[in-house]
Every structure is written in structure tokens, then in C-alpha cells.
Design a protein around this motif. Structure first.
Motif, PDB file in Angstrom:
ATOM      1  N   UNK A  78      64.924  47.440  66.411  1.00  0.00           N
ATOM      2  CA  UNK A  78      66.798  48.039  65.884  1.00  0.00           C
ATOM      3  C   UNK A  78      67.075  48.390  67.574  1.00  0.00           C
ATOM      4  N   UNK A  79      66.213  49.076  67.942  1.00  0.00           N
ATOM      5  CA  UNK A  79      67.567  49.158  69.593  1.00  0.00           C
ATOM      6  C   UNK A  79      67.974  48.727  70.344  1.00  0.00           C
ATOM      7  N   UNK A  80      66.924  47.222  70.111  1.00  0.00           N
ATOM      8  CA  UNK A  80      67.591  45.897  70.715  1.00  0.00           C
ATOM      9  C   UNK A  80      68.235  45.375  69.946  1.00  0.00           C
ATOM     10  N   UNK A  81      68.330  45.584  69.059  1.00  0.00           N
ATOM     11  CA  UNK A  81      70.245  44.237  68.466  1.00  0.00           C
ATOM     12  C   UNK A  81      71.301  45.300  68.267  1.00  0.00           C
ATOM     13  N   UNK A  82      71.070  47.004  68.435  1.00  0.00           N
ATOM     14  CA  UNK A  82      71.578  48.131  68.433  1.00  0.00           C
ATOM     15  C   UNK A  82      72.325  47.626  70.158  1.00  0.00           C
ATOM     16  N   UNK A  83      71.410  47.368  70.897  1.00  0.00           N
ATOM     17  CA  UNK A  83      72.183  48.215  72.449  1.00  0.00           C
ATOM     18  C   UNK A  83      73.397  46.509  72.773  1.00  0.00           C
ATOM     19  N   UNK A  84      72.857  45.299  71.518  1.00  0.00           N
ATOM     20  CA  UNK A  84      74.033  44.630  72.024  1.00  0.00           C
ATOM     21  C   UNK A  84      76.055  45.464  71.440  1.00  0.00           C
ATOM     22  N   UNK A  85      76.020  45.910  71.246  1.00  0.00           N
ATOM     23  CA  UNK A  85      76.955  46.206  70.328  1.00  0.00           C
ATOM     24  C   UNK A  85      77.930  47.115  72.004  1.00  0.00           C
ATOM     25  N   UNK A  86      77.428  47.800  72.076  1.00  0.00           N
ATOM     26  CA  UNK A  86      78.275  48.710  73.493  1.00  0.00           C
ATOM     27  C   UNK A  86      77.994  48.228  74.789  1.00  0.00           C
ATOM     28  N   UNK A  87      79.111  47.958  76.035  1.00  0.00           N
ATOM     29  CA  UNK A  87      79.017  47.417  76.906  1.00  0.00           C
ATOM     30  C   UNK A  87      77.803  47.370  77.676  1.00  0.00           C
ATOM     31  N   UNK A  88      77.316  46.516  78.410  1.00  0.00           N
ATOM     32  CA  UNK A  88      76.629  46.519  79.637  1.00  0.00           C
ATOM     33  C   UNK A  88      75.016  47.230  78.897  1.00  0.00           C
ATOM     34  N   UNK A  89      74.937  47.392  77.680  1.00  0.00           N
ATOM     35  CA  UNK A  89      73.732  48.470  77.142  1.00  0.00           C
ATOM     36  C   UNK A  89      72.086  47.682  77.196  1.00  0.00           C
ATOM     37  N   UNK A  90      72.809  46.145  76.566  1.00  0.00           N
ATOM     38  CA  UNK A  90      71.234  45.439  77.132  1.00  0.00           C
ATOM     39  C   UNK A  90      70.926  45.450  78.326  1.00  0.00           C
ATOM     40  N   UNK A  91      71.501  45.961  80.005  1.00  0.00           N
ATOM     41  CA  UNK A  91      70.896  46.171  81.277  1.00  0.00           C
ATOM     42  C   UNK A  91      70.214  46.916  81.113  1.00  0.00           C
ATOM     43  N   UNK A  92      70.582  48.637  80.774  1.00  0.00           N
ATOM     44  CA  UNK A  92      69.987  49.705  80.896  1.00  0.00           C
ATOM     45  C   UNK A  92      69.164  49.921  79.629  1.00  0.00           C
ATOM     46  N   UNK A  93      69.359  49.238  78.738  1.00  0.00           N
ATOM     47  CA  UNK A  93      67.766  48.598  77.408  1.00  0.00           C
ATOM     48  C   UNK A  93      66.319  47.646  78.256  1.00  0.00           C
ATOM     49  N   UNK A  94      67.149  46.816  78.962  1.00  0.00           N
ATOM     50  CA  UNK A  94      66.162  46.274  79.525  1.00  0.00           C
ATOM     51  C   UNK A  94      64.882  46.817  80.857  1.00  0.00           C
ATOM     52  N   UNK A  95      65.837  46.882  81.259  1.00  0.00           N
ATOM     53  CA  UNK A  95      64.909  48.309  82.101  1.00  0.00           C
ATOM     54  C   UNK A  95      64.288  49.120  81.703  1.00  0.00           C
ATOM     55  N   UNK A  96      64.992  49.732  80.674  1.00  0.00           N
ATOM     56  CA  UNK A  96      63.426  50.961  80.010  1.00  0.00           C
ATOM     57  C   UNK A  96      62.352  50.031  79.740  1.00  0.00           C
ATOM     58  N   UNK A  97      63.110  49.284  78.473  1.00  0.00           N
ATOM     59  CA  UNK A  97      61.373  48.760  78.229  1.00  0.00           C
ATOM     60  C   UNK A  97      60.876  47.767  79.257  1.00  0.00           C
ATOM     61  N   UNK A  98      61.118  47.600  80.022  1.00  0.00           N
ATOM     62  CA  UNK A  98      60.197  46.939  81.489  1.00  0.00           C
ATOM     63  C   UNK A  98      59.237  47.947  81.894  1.00  0.00           C
ATOM     64  N   UNK A  99      59.919  49.021  81.925  1.00  0.00           N
ATOM     65  CA  UNK A  99      59.105  50.067  82.787  1.00  0.00           C
ATOM     66  C   UNK A  99      58.278  50.645  81.032  1.00  0.00           C
ATOM     67  N   UNK A 100      58.578  50.638  80.070  1.00  0.00           N
ATOM     68  CA  UNK A 100      57.572  50.925  79.306  1.00  0.00           C
ATOM     69  C   UNK A 100      56.666  50.430  79.017  1.00  0.00           C
ATOM     70  N   UNK A 101      56.981  49.316  79.263  1.00  0.00           N
ATOM     71  CA  UNK A 101      56.108  48.020  78.756  1.00  0.00           C
ATOM     72  C   UNK A 101      56.074  47.200  78.291  1.00  0.00           C
ATOM     73  N   UNK A 102      57.232  47.450  77.802  1.00  0.00           N
ATOM     74  CA  UNK A 102      57.452  46.437  75.953  1.00  0.00           C
ATOM     75  C   UNK A 102      57.310  44.934  76.676  1.00  0.00           C
ATOM     76  N   UNK A 103      57.357  44.273  77.571  1.00  0.00           N
ATOM     77  CA  UNK A 103      58.170  43.131  77.693  1.00  0.00           C
ATOM     78  C   UNK A 103      56.581  42.185  78.595  1.00  0.00           C
TER      79      UNK A 103
END
Length: 110
Positions: A78-103
């Protein structure tokens, strides 16, 4: 420096598409400043509007595939889908997911 595990193929695809989506958002924002702020040209909005539309749809598709392949919890999808709406949020989410090991975790065969 934080060492993150190697990305899975689905995680790598998510990272690339998240970066492209953020880049096209930035281009669209610059184009809007040029069109509506300075009134100089409409080319940025015309060009980046189309690119961002395609990147947005690709990001949504890759996010859903990554959520399925990497077995993300519902909130991560859900957070990944919502991150597509605000500008540049996908970049911050990708960094966070990478650090959490979700990728990093690939789905195991059943």
C-alpha cells in the motif's frame, strides 16, 4: 556506511523504476515552472507529461509484481502504491525499503 544485502531481480526492477518515476516527476515539475511560472515554453510539460504517465504506470505494475514476488506485507504494498502520488516520494521509499531489506528477499518456490 550501511551495508545492505544484494538486491533480488524484483528489487532491482523496483529500484530502477522508482528512480525513473522520480526523475520524470522532477522533469514535469521543471516543465510546469517553465510553462506557468515564466511562460517561456510548453515543451517540458508536453514531453515530461507523457514520460511521467508511462513511468507512473510502469511503477505501479512493478510495485505490484515486487510486492508479490518479495512477499511484502500489505502495508509495504500500500505504501509503495501511495508513494507514486507525491513528487519524488518513490525515491525516498526505495531508499527506505532497501535499508529495511524489503528489496532483497526473493520468493521461495513452493
Amino acid at each position: 556506511m550501511i551495508s545492505s544485502p544484494a538486491l533480488s531481480p524484483a528489487g532491482r526492477a523496483f529500484s530502477v523504476v522508482a528512480l525513473v518515476e522520480a526523475f520524470t516527476w522532477a522533469g514535469l515539475l521543471v516543465g510546469m515552472v517553465l510553462k506557468y511560472g515564466t511562460g517561456t515554453t510548453e515543451v517540458g510539460v508536453w514531453w515530461f507529461g507523457r514520460l511521467h504517465g508511462a513511468a507512473f504506470l510502469a511503477y505501479l505494475a512493478v510495485a505490484l509484481v515486487a510486492a508479490w514476488r518479495l512477499r511484502w506485507p500489505w502495508w509495504a504494498c500500500a505504501l509503495a502504491i501511495l508513494a507514486a502520488l507525491p513528487p519524488l516520494a518513490t525515491l525516498a521509499l526505495e531508499i527506505w525499503y532497501r535499508r529495511r531489506g524489503l528489496l532483497s528477499r526473493e520468493r521461495t518456490a513452493a
